[in-house]
Design an enzyme around this catalytic site. Structure first.
Site, short mmCIF file in Angstrom:
data_model
loop_
_atom_site.label_atom_id
_atom_site.label_comp_id
_atom_site.label_asym_id
_atom_site.label_seq_id
_atom_site.Cartn_x
_atom_site.Cartn_y
_atom_site.Cartn_z
N LYS A 130 0.86 -1.18 0.00
CA LYS A 130 0.00 0.00 0.00
C LYS A 130 0.90 1.23 0.00
O LYS A 130 1.97 1.22 0.61
CB LYS A 130 -0.87 -0.02 1.27
CG LYS A 130 -1.60 1.27 1.60
CD LYS A 130 -2.71 1.58 0.62
CE LYS A 130 -3.43 2.89 0.95
NZ LYS A 130 -4.36 3.29 -0.13
N CYS B 89 -2.27 9.95 -6.40
CA CYS B 89 -3.36 9.69 -5.45
C CYS B 89 -4.43 10.78 -5.59
O CYS B 89 -4.11 11.95 -5.42
CB CYS B 89 -2.85 9.65 -4.01
SG CYS B 89 -4.24 9.52 -2.85
C1 DHB Z 1 -5.33 6.15 -2.37
C2 DHB Z 1 -5.89 6.00 -3.61
C3 DHB Z 1 -5.07 5.99 -4.72
O1 DHB Z 1 -5.56 5.83 -5.98
C4 DHB Z 1 -3.71 6.12 -4.56
O2 DHB Z 1 -2.93 6.11 -5.63
C5 DHB Z 1 -3.15 6.26 -3.32
C6 DHB Z 1 -3.97 6.27 -2.21
C7 DHB Z 1 -6.18 6.20 -1.18
O3 DHB Z 1 -7.25 6.81 -1.23
O4 DHB Z 1 -5.77 5.65 -0.13
#
Ligand code: DHB
Length: 309
Positions: A45, A128
């Site tokens: 993540k 993001c």
């Molecule tokens: C999140 C969503 C994304 O598309 C990303 O690239 C990084 C984080 C999120 O909302 O956590």
């Protein structure tokens, strides 16, 4: 049986299929499940300097054709992922850290620390869409260049970029022109289509809580946009491996991404919906198609999409 291995950024993947960042990749348990699965690599993540709870729930919804999310970067903080990195290496496959600091300074601190970790490579997230008040860096070409100048100067791990989707040839060319100036080892195309809106017409209400219902769209809705981004960047930057991501649910989808020029692929929404068994299923479906077509390896058809003369 067809060979579906892949190599890029000096790393070898026994299978070209692994997880997209964010999908079941935040906790030690989720990362261990990726390690134990048939995924060809493990990608974390996206991490920030400090741990984050993320946005209020509901913040993720499955849809018939994909998913909508506004998670808000919930993660354990970069130090925890660095601490986990030696354990993740034990699964015998490449381990990637996704980095999504909230500022250039935060990213510099995290990448500096990543240099001394067991991670094999870094996927710097420039896309993001879900932090209120923080535009996607990848849509600001000046900012992107500044980020790359500073970060590529200090990053000693192979550096890749997670890009947002682009929709105009001029933008592809501008972005490719910037990327060319730096030692970027791979591009992951694409992140969610940002700030989409899905409505429950029965209840006359949005389906996620953050940002008034606006969120990142994933899954089958975005496959044509993802294919277009893979194709265009492969054409403009033929020496940079492209990792395809966006709406891949089947081996046939992977086959299409490789035809468009992808070196490997990531699974996001399907991993959320099906769990880690998707890696083996999609791999076997891809092998079957390649065996039927007589392609022994991905190189035989990578980028060889035909156009109508
Ligand atoms: C999140 C969503 C994304 O598309 C990303 O690239 C990084 C984080 C999120 O909302 O956590």
């Amino acid at each position: 049986m067809a060979d579906i291995s892949a190599s890029f950024a000096g790393l070898s993947l026994r299978k070209c299929i692994y997880n997209a960042s964010g999908a079941r990749s935040m906790t030690p348990e989720e990362l261990a499940a990726l390690g134990n699965s048939e995924a060809g690599a493990i990608l974390t993540k996206s991490c920030t300097l400090l741990p984050r709870e993320g946005n209020p729930e509901p913040r993720y919804q499955d849809l018939e054709w994909g998913s909508l999310n506004s998670m808000g970067l919930p993660n354990l903080g970069y130090e925890k992922y660095i601490e986990l990195s030696p354990e993740l290496k034990k699964y015998g496959k490449p381990v990637f850290a996704s980095v999504s600091g909230l500022s250039l300074e935060d990213n510099m601190k995290i990448i500096e620390a990543m240099n001394a970790s067991e991670f094999d490579a870094v996927e710097l997230n420039l896309s993001c869409p879900n932090i209120p008040g923080k535009p996607q860096v990848g849509y600001d070409f000046e900012d992107t260049e500044k980020y790359l100048e500073e970060i590529s100067a200090i990053c000693r791990k192979p550096l890749g970029l997670k890009l947002p989707p682009y929709f105009d040839f001029a933008h592809f060319e501008q972005m490719a022109g910037i990327i060319k100036k730096f030692r970027v080892r791979f591009l992951s195309c694409i992140n969610a289509i940002g700030n989409a809106l899905v409505i429950d017409s029965e209840k006359e209400i949005v389906i996620i809580k953050p940002k008034g219902g606006f969120g990142g769209l994933g899954g089958r809705y975005i496959k044509p946009a993802a294919l277009a981004n893979v194709r265009k960047f492969h054409e403009l930057l033929p020496d940079i491996p492209i990792i395809g991501v966006g709406g891949i649910f089947t081996g046939r989808d992977v086959f299409e991404f490789v035809l468009a020029g992808a070196t490997a692929v990531q699974l996001g929404t399907v991993l959320m919906q099906e769990g880690t068994s998707c890696f083996g299923r999609v791999a076997r479906e891809l092998e079957e198609i390649m065996d039927k077509k007589g392609y022994p390896s991905l190189e035989r058809f990578r980028g060889k999409l035909k156009v109508i003369e």
